[in-house]
Design an enzyme around this catalytic site. Structure first.
Site, PDB file in Angstrom:
ATOM      1  N   ASP A  61     -18.607  49.990   4.083  1.00 60.13           N
ATOM      2  CA  ASP A  61     -19.597  48.921   4.190  1.00 60.13           C
ATOM      3  C   ASP A  61     -21.015  49.439   3.917  1.00 60.13           C
ATOM      4  O   ASP A  61     -21.289  50.635   4.031  1.00 60.13           O
ATOM      5  CB  ASP A  61     -19.584  48.317   5.595  1.00 60.13           C
ATOM      6  CG  ASP A  61     -18.317  47.538   5.893  1.00 60.13           C
ATOM      7  OD1 ASP A  61     -17.382  47.582   5.065  1.00 60.13           O
ATOM      8  OD2 ASP A  61     -18.269  46.883   6.952  1.00 60.13           O
ATOM      9  N   ASP A  62     -21.888  48.507   3.571  1.00 61.81           N
ATOM     10  CA  ASP A  62     -23.354  48.706   3.505  1.00 61.81           C
ATOM     11  C   ASP A  62     -23.867  49.350   2.227  1.00 61.81           C
ATOM     12  O   ASP A  62     -25.071  49.536   2.082  1.00 61.81           O
ATOM     13  CB  ASP A  62     -23.865  49.540   4.687  1.00 61.81           C
ATOM     14  CG  ASP A  62     -23.711  48.828   6.011  1.00 61.81           C
ATOM     15  OD1 ASP A  62     -23.232  47.675   6.006  1.00 61.81           O
ATOM     16  OD2 ASP A  62     -24.049  49.417   7.054  1.00 61.81           O
ATOM     17  N   HIS A 107     -20.581  41.722   1.456  1.00 61.48           N
ATOM     18  CA  HIS A 107     -21.052  42.069   2.804  1.00 61.48           C
ATOM     19  C   HIS A 107     -22.389  41.382   3.099  1.00 61.48           C
ATOM     20  O   HIS A 107     -23.185  41.904   3.860  1.00 61.48           O
ATOM     21  CB  HIS A 107     -21.175  43.590   2.915  1.00 61.48           C
ATOM     22  CG  HIS A 107     -21.201  44.110   4.328  1.00 61.48           C
ATOM     23  ND1 HIS A 107     -20.315  43.687   5.295  1.00 61.48           N
ATOM     24  CD2 HIS A 107     -22.015  45.026   4.937  1.00 61.48           C
ATOM     25  CE1 HIS A 107     -20.569  44.330   6.428  1.00 61.48           C
ATOM     26  NE2 HIS A 107     -21.599  45.132   6.239  1.00 61.48           N
ATOM     27  N   HIS A 140     -27.903  41.810   5.390  1.00 59.22           N
ATOM     28  CA  HIS A 140     -27.350  42.368   6.623  1.00 59.22           C
ATOM     29  C   HIS A 140     -28.179  42.017   7.865  1.00 59.22           C
ATOM     30  O   HIS A 140     -27.965  42.580   8.936  1.00 59.22           O
ATOM     31  CB  HIS A 140     -27.242  43.893   6.488  1.00 59.22           C
ATOM     32  CG  HIS A 140     -26.181  44.530   7.341  1.00 59.22           C
ATOM     33  ND1 HIS A 140     -26.355  44.813   8.673  1.00 59.22           N
ATOM     34  CD2 HIS A 140     -24.937  44.951   7.041  1.00 59.22           C
ATOM     35  CE1 HIS A 140     -25.258  45.395   9.155  1.00 59.22           C
ATOM     36  NE2 HIS A 140     -24.381  45.477   8.189  1.00 59.22           N
ATOM     37  N   HIS A 145     -18.663  53.670   6.480  1.00 57.73           N
ATOM     38  CA  HIS A 145     -19.893  53.215   5.840  1.00 57.73           C
ATOM     39  C   HIS A 145     -20.353  54.220   4.789  1.00 57.73           C
ATOM     40  O   HIS A 145     -20.261  55.436   4.996  1.00 57.73           O
ATOM     41  CB  HIS A 145     -21.007  53.021   6.873  1.00 57.73           C
ATOM     42  CG  HIS A 145     -20.704  51.925   7.869  1.00 57.73           C
ATOM     43  ND1 HIS A 145     -19.864  52.121   8.947  1.00 57.73           N
ATOM     44  CD2 HIS A 145     -21.121  50.629   7.921  1.00 57.73           C
ATOM     45  CE1 HIS A 145     -19.776  50.990   9.640  1.00 57.73           C
ATOM     46  NE2 HIS A 145     -20.528  50.077   9.046  1.00 57.73           N
TER      47      HIS A 145
END
Length: 434
Positions: free
Chosen positions: A94-95, A144, A148, A245
């Site tokens: 993720d990210d 995603h 965020h 991540h």
């Protein structure tokens, strides 16, 4: 004497009958043992591949080229289904993308492993070359959200949807594909109400959480040893989805990755990527999560969510080539109504390099495309060049919901680009202008 003859005759007939019955039984036995039955013949005649009919398409435009195909059968290799007992691990990141993503990709490439990357649109815009590499090396790209930021994403669903669509467009412009997989920042637990789950599913998205957390984001600077321990935590399932991540500041995750891969290989797991066809692993909706104060209305849902799932269904792409400008519409972004290819007016004009403005007073659309200015009136069903000497042109331009749709042919021709041909090739409708 007569009685003896009769007795002998009866005995002879009995012997003949017995012989006939015995020979019939032998023949039947031989037939059943050596002759194939009908089902065997049918089974033997089946091809080794599946056959799927390709349905014929209809005429797109009468007056140009008639687009027709005949029904043929395409060979589709048989797919080996994954056994229920297979132990499978899905590595997810993720990210990203960040400056570390390249190192992650290098490790995966060396290990011949594919993974799933849930990317931020904001980061994709900054590092399109990394997004392209993720795609080209056979990994799966998930959504995603764009930035965020929890306070915006989980205040109201419309903001979450807006960010999903924003990231989706960023990825589409880089790879040509729309990510259908979604991962909520921080996971769905405690953040999603029923509306989030339901509308994302209705919109065609697949929301994935995880069942193994590497713990690499519990705090800043989690050491690699701790990340390995978290990422290899045993679970009561043959399918393991590991959360990691690849965003900035996760150097220790990169260090831990080879050991994580080695652990799962040693324990007999196969590595795979998440797909829309899978049943998504999701955290249960928590009772403490109250419905958001601001919920989307039925009209917004019908205009945005209800039609969105069609974007992910198989179908033909609409490709347009207009005097040096070109664009494409994915299945679900355009319509075929009564033999006419209909597109959203604003999207078509802006993708072809033009500008659109809405005149609220008379409810018309002002268009500037390839140095030609014209007006679309969806209430009257007309198009008209700004030159007052030009008479209005009758058109199928109209409102569908609150969006103005128009035949793509009309857009081309009023802008000075007469349609030369419309044909079908390589699973595309292709519009070519003079």
């Amino acid at each position: 004497m007569y009685k003896n003859v009769v007795a002998i005759t009866r005995i002879t007939l009995l012997f003949v009958l017995a012989a006939v019955l015995i020979m019939t039984g032998i023949k039947a036995s031989l037939t059943s043992e050596y002759s194939p039955v009908l089902s065997d013949v049918v089974a033997a005649s089946k091809p080794s591949v599946n056959e799927e009919p390709i349905q014929p398409i209809h005429t797109v435009y009468t007056g140009t080229e008639t687009v027709t195909t005949q029904t043929v059968y395409a060979s589709v290799p048989a797919v080996e289904e994954k056994k229920q007992t297979d132990k499978t691990v899905y590595l997810t990141f993720d990210d990203g993308p960040s400056g570390l993503t390249g190192e992650v990709l290098d490790i995966l490439k060396q290990s011949n492993i594919k993974a799933t990357f849930f990317v931020l649109g904001k980061q994709a815009d900054v590092r399109p070359e990394v997004i392209r590499r993720i795609d080209e090396e056979g990994h799966v790209i998930g959504n995603h959200t764009y930035d965020h930021e929890y306070n915006k994403l989980y205040g109201k669903f419309i903001e979450f949807w807006k960010q999903i669509k924003q990231t989706e467009e960023s990825v589409r412009l880089i790879t040509g594909e729309r990510p259908q997989l979604v991962r909520a920042p921080g996971g769905t637990a405690g953040k999603f109400d029923e509306t989030y789950f339901r509308l994302l599913q209705e919109g065609g998205y697949r929301v994935f959480d995880w069942n193994v957390d590497s713990g690499d984001s519990k705090r800043k600077g989690v050491p690699a040893e701790e990340i390995v321990k978290g990422a290899t935590t045993p679970v009561n399932s043959n399918e393991v989805i590991v959360l990691m991540h690849d965003g900035a500041g996760h150097e220790e995750t990169v260090k831990a990755l080879p050991s994580i891969i080695a652990h799962y290989k040693k324990n007999g797991y196969r590595f795979d990527v998440l797909t829309p066809e899978m049943e998504p692993l999701q955290f249960k909706l928590q009772s403490k999560v109250k419905p958001k104060l601001e919920q989307p209305g039925s009209r917004w849902i019908s205009e945005n969510v209800a039609t969105n799932a069609a974007l992910f269904k198989p179908g033909r792409t609409l490709a347009i080539d207009m005097g040096g400008f070109s664009t494409e519409f994915a299945p679900g972004e355009y319509r075929v109504d009564d033999g006419k290819l209909m597109v959203p007016l604003r999207a078509a004009v802006e993708r072809l390099g033009g500008k659109v403005s809405w005149n609220a007073e008379n409810k018309t659309v002002q268009v500037a495309l390839t140095k030609v200015h014209w007006e679309a009136d969806p209430l009257k069903g007309t198009l008209q060049r700004s030159d007052e000497r030009e008479k209005p042109i009758l058109s199928e331009v109209r409102f569908i919901g609150h969006t103005v749709w128009v035949p793509i042919r009309d857009v081309m021709e009023i802008s000075g680009h007469k349609v030369k041909n419309v044909f079908s090739r390589d699973n595309k409708y292709i519009v070519v202008t003079l």
